[in-house]
Design a protein around this motif. Structure first.
Motif, mmCIF file in Angstrom:
data_model
loop_
_atom_site.group_PDB
_atom_site.id
_atom_site.type_symbol
_atom_site.label_atom_id
_atom_site.label_comp_id
_atom_site.label_asym_id
_atom_site.label_seq_id
_atom_site.Cartn_x
_atom_site.Cartn_y
_atom_site.Cartn_z
ATOM 1 N N GLU A 1 38.057 63.519 35.531
ATOM 2 C CA GLU A 1 36.940 62.589 35.349
ATOM 3 C C GLU A 1 36.803 61.753 36.614
ATOM 4 O O GLU A 1 37.802 61.386 37.242
ATOM 5 N N ILE A 2 35.580 61.400 36.949
ATOM 6 C CA ILE A 2 35.348 60.605 38.163
ATOM 7 C C ILE A 2 36.075 59.257 38.078
ATOM 8 O O ILE A 2 36.517 58.714 39.081
ATOM 9 N N GLY A 3 36.267 58.735 36.882
ATOM 10 C CA GLY A 3 36.980 57.472 36.701
ATOM 11 C C GLY A 3 38.434 57.520 37.112
ATOM 12 O O GLY A 3 39.066 56.486 37.340
ATOM 13 N N GLN A 4 38.997 58.732 37.228
ATOM 14 C CA GLN A 4 40.393 58.888 37.643
ATOM 15 C C GLN A 4 40.551 58.851 39.156
ATOM 16 O O GLN A 4 41.663 58.766 39.652
ATOM 17 N N THR A 5 39.452 58.944 39.877
ATOM 18 C CA THR A 5 39.540 58.828 41.330
ATOM 19 C C THR A 5 39.694 57.345 41.645
ATOM 20 O O THR A 5 39.102 56.497 40.985
ATOM 21 N N ALA A 6 40.527 57.045 42.615
ATOM 22 C CA ALA A 6 40.856 55.645 42.900
ATOM 23 C C ALA A 6 40.722 55.334 44.387
ATOM 24 O O ALA A 6 41.712 55.247 45.107
ATOM 25 N N PRO A 7 39.487 55.165 44.857
ATOM 26 C CA PRO A 7 39.305 54.796 46.260
ATOM 27 C C PRO A 7 39.878 53.404 46.538
ATOM 28 O O PRO A 7 39.802 52.521 45.693
ATOM 29 N N THR A 8 40.454 53.241 47.716
ATOM 30 C CA THR A 8 40.964 51.944 48.151
ATOM 31 C C THR A 8 39.989 51.363 49.166
ATOM 32 O O THR A 8 39.736 51.968 50.203
ATOM 33 N N LEU A 9 39.438 50.200 48.837
ATOM 34 C CA LEU A 9 38.533 49.501 49.745
ATOM 35 C C LEU A 9 39.284 48.344 50.381
ATOM 36 O O LEU A 9 40.214 47.798 49.789
ATOM 37 N N VAL A 10 38.870 47.965 51.570
ATOM 38 C CA VAL A 10 39.469 46.805 52.219
ATOM 39 C C VAL A 10 38.390 45.737 52.337
ATOM 40 O O VAL A 10 37.304 45.989 52.854
ATOM 41 N N LEU A 11 38.697 44.551 51.815
ATOM 42 C CA LEU A 11 37.777 43.425 51.831
ATOM 43 C C LEU A 11 38.260 42.389 52.828
ATOM 44 O O LEU A 11 39.463 42.224 53.032
ATOM 45 N N LYS A 12 37.308 41.676 53.398
ATOM 46 C CA LYS A 12 37.621 40.643 54.393
ATOM 47 C C LYS A 12 37.057 39.311 53.914
ATOM 48 O O LYS A 12 35.925 39.244 53.448
ATOM 49 N N SER A 13 37.875 38.262 54.025
ATOM 50 C CA SER A 13 37.426 36.921 53.654
ATOM 51 C C SER A 13 37.994 35.927 54.656
ATOM 52 O O SER A 13 38.782 36.291 55.521
ATOM 53 N N GLU A 14 37.631 34.661 54.461
ATOM 54 C CA GLU A 14 38.195 33.625 55.335
ATOM 55 C C GLU A 14 39.692 33.443 55.065
ATOM 56 O O GLU A 14 40.415 32.877 55.876
ATOM 57 N N LYS A 15 40.182 33.967 53.939
ATOM 58 C CA LYS A 15 41.606 33.883 53.602
ATOM 59 C C LYS A 15 42.391 35.081 54.110
ATOM 60 O O LYS A 15 43.598 35.156 53.923
ATOM 61 N N GLY A 16 41.698 36.047 54.698
ATOM 62 C CA GLY A 16 42.369 37.247 55.180
ATOM 63 C C GLY A 16 41.812 38.489 54.519
ATOM 64 O O GLY A 16 40.704 38.489 53.991
ATOM 65 N N TYR A 17 42.618 39.532 54.531
ATOM 66 C CA TYR A 17 42.191 40.832 54.010
ATOM 67 C C TYR A 17 42.818 41.110 52.650
ATOM 68 O O TYR A 17 43.929 40.671 52.366
ATOM 69 N N PHE A 18 42.089 41.853 51.833
ATOM 70 C CA PHE A 18 42.556 42.275 50.517
ATOM 71 C C PHE A 18 42.310 43.771 50.373
ATOM 72 O O PHE A 18 41.323 44.282 50.886
ATOM 73 N N ALA A 19 43.195 44.448 49.642
ATOM 74 C CA ALA A 19 42.958 45.845 49.266
ATOM 75 C C ALA A 19 42.425 45.814 47.845
ATOM 76 O O ALA A 19 42.878 45.024 47.025
ATOM 77 N N MET A 20 41.459 46.648 47.565
ATOM 78 C CA MET A 20 40.929 46.731 46.209
ATOM 79 C C MET A 20 40.899 48.202 45.800
ATOM 80 O O MET A 20 40.242 49.018 46.438
ATOM 81 N N ILE A 21 41.651 48.527 44.746
ATOM 82 C CA ILE A 21 41.697 49.888 44.235
ATOM 83 C C ILE A 21 40.766 49.942 43.034
ATOM 84 O O ILE A 21 40.989 49.253 42.038
ATOM 85 N N VAL A 22 39.695 50.716 43.170
ATOM 86 C CA VAL A 22 38.663 50.753 42.127
ATOM 87 C C VAL A 22 38.594 52.128 41.479
ATOM 88 O O VAL A 22 38.986 53.119 42.068
ATOM 89 N N SER A 23 38.073 52.148 40.272
ATOM 90 C CA SER A 23 37.838 53.401 39.575
ATOM 91 C C SER A 23 36.567 54.029 40.136
ATOM 92 O O SER A 23 35.583 53.327 40.377
ATOM 93 N N GLY A 24 36.596 55.334 40.327
ATOM 94 C CA GLY A 24 35.450 56.042 40.884
ATOM 95 C C GLY A 24 34.175 55.925 40.070
ATOM 96 O O GLY A 24 33.095 56.144 40.585
ATOM 97 N N ASN A 25 34.292 55.558 38.786
ATOM 98 C CA ASN A 25 33.076 55.437 37.987
ATOM 99 C C ASN A 25 32.521 54.017 37.971
ATOM 100 O O ASN A 25 31.557 53.732 37.288
ATOM 101 N N ARG A 26 33.124 53.112 38.722
ATOM 102 C CA ARG A 26 32.671 51.725 38.737
ATOM 103 C C ARG A 26 31.302 51.578 39.382
ATOM 104 O O ARG A 26 30.510 50.738 38.991
ATOM 105 N N GLY A 27 31.037 52.354 40.401
ATOM 106 C CA GLY A 27 29.761 52.174 41.100
ATOM 107 C C GLY A 27 29.846 50.982 42.033
ATOM 108 O O GLY A 27 30.844 50.775 42.698
ATOM 109 N N HIS A 28 28.827 50.156 42.027
ATOM 110 C CA HIS A 28 28.754 49.007 42.929
ATOM 111 C C HIS A 28 29.747 47.904 42.529
ATOM 112 O O HIS A 28 29.886 47.596 41.360
#
Length: 147
Positions: free
Chosen positions: A37-64
């Protein structure tokens, strides 16, 4: 990938590294390739903020992903996706190959927890990590969950 394997073994988690010739670039491609299922795919995104960087592991079916919501959840003023160059500098990986295990504060999508296994990056284009989503909590510095 030796570093990833060492961490996985040190933390004594069950996992499988699946090698493949075809590079998987999207959640849809991953779901089709592995027959999951597409929901089992887990892309890792990297986010940037004034506090530094964060990794975000999302489900492939999340969309935006709503960055304003994430910003509030993390207590940041501004949150955006890191540029491909920043991702490479911060993680050592290229966009599309970012490992599921990083030394960044991490946000995990609760949507992944409903599956016995999820599939995501190892840091190398020719392989994928198959792992129980609960193990991601042991392997990363989880700061919050995405509902």
């Amino acid at each position: 990938m030796d570093k990833l394997t060492a961490i996985l073994q040190e933390k004594r988690v069950q996992y499988e590294i699946i090698h493949h010739e075809k590079q998987i670039r999207t959640a849809q491609e991953g779901a089709e390739y592995f027959g999951i299922e597409i929901g089992q795919t887990a892309p890792t995104l990297v986010l940037k903020s004034e506090k530094g960087y964060f990794a975000m592991i999302v489900s492939g079916n999340r969309g935006h992903v709503n960055l304003e919501e994430m910003s509030a959840l993390l207590g940041c003023d501004q949150l955006k996706l890191a540029t491909p160059k920043e991702v490479q500098q911060i993680t050592g990986y290229t966009v599309g190959n970012v490992s599921l295990v990083l030394s960044l504060p991490c946000i995990i999508d609760r949507g992944l927890l409903q599956y016995p296994f999820v599939y995501g990056g190892t840091g190398e284009p020719g392989s994928t990590l198959k792992i129980a989503p609960s193990e991601l909590e042991k392997l990363n510095q989880v700061v919050t969950f995405l509902d």
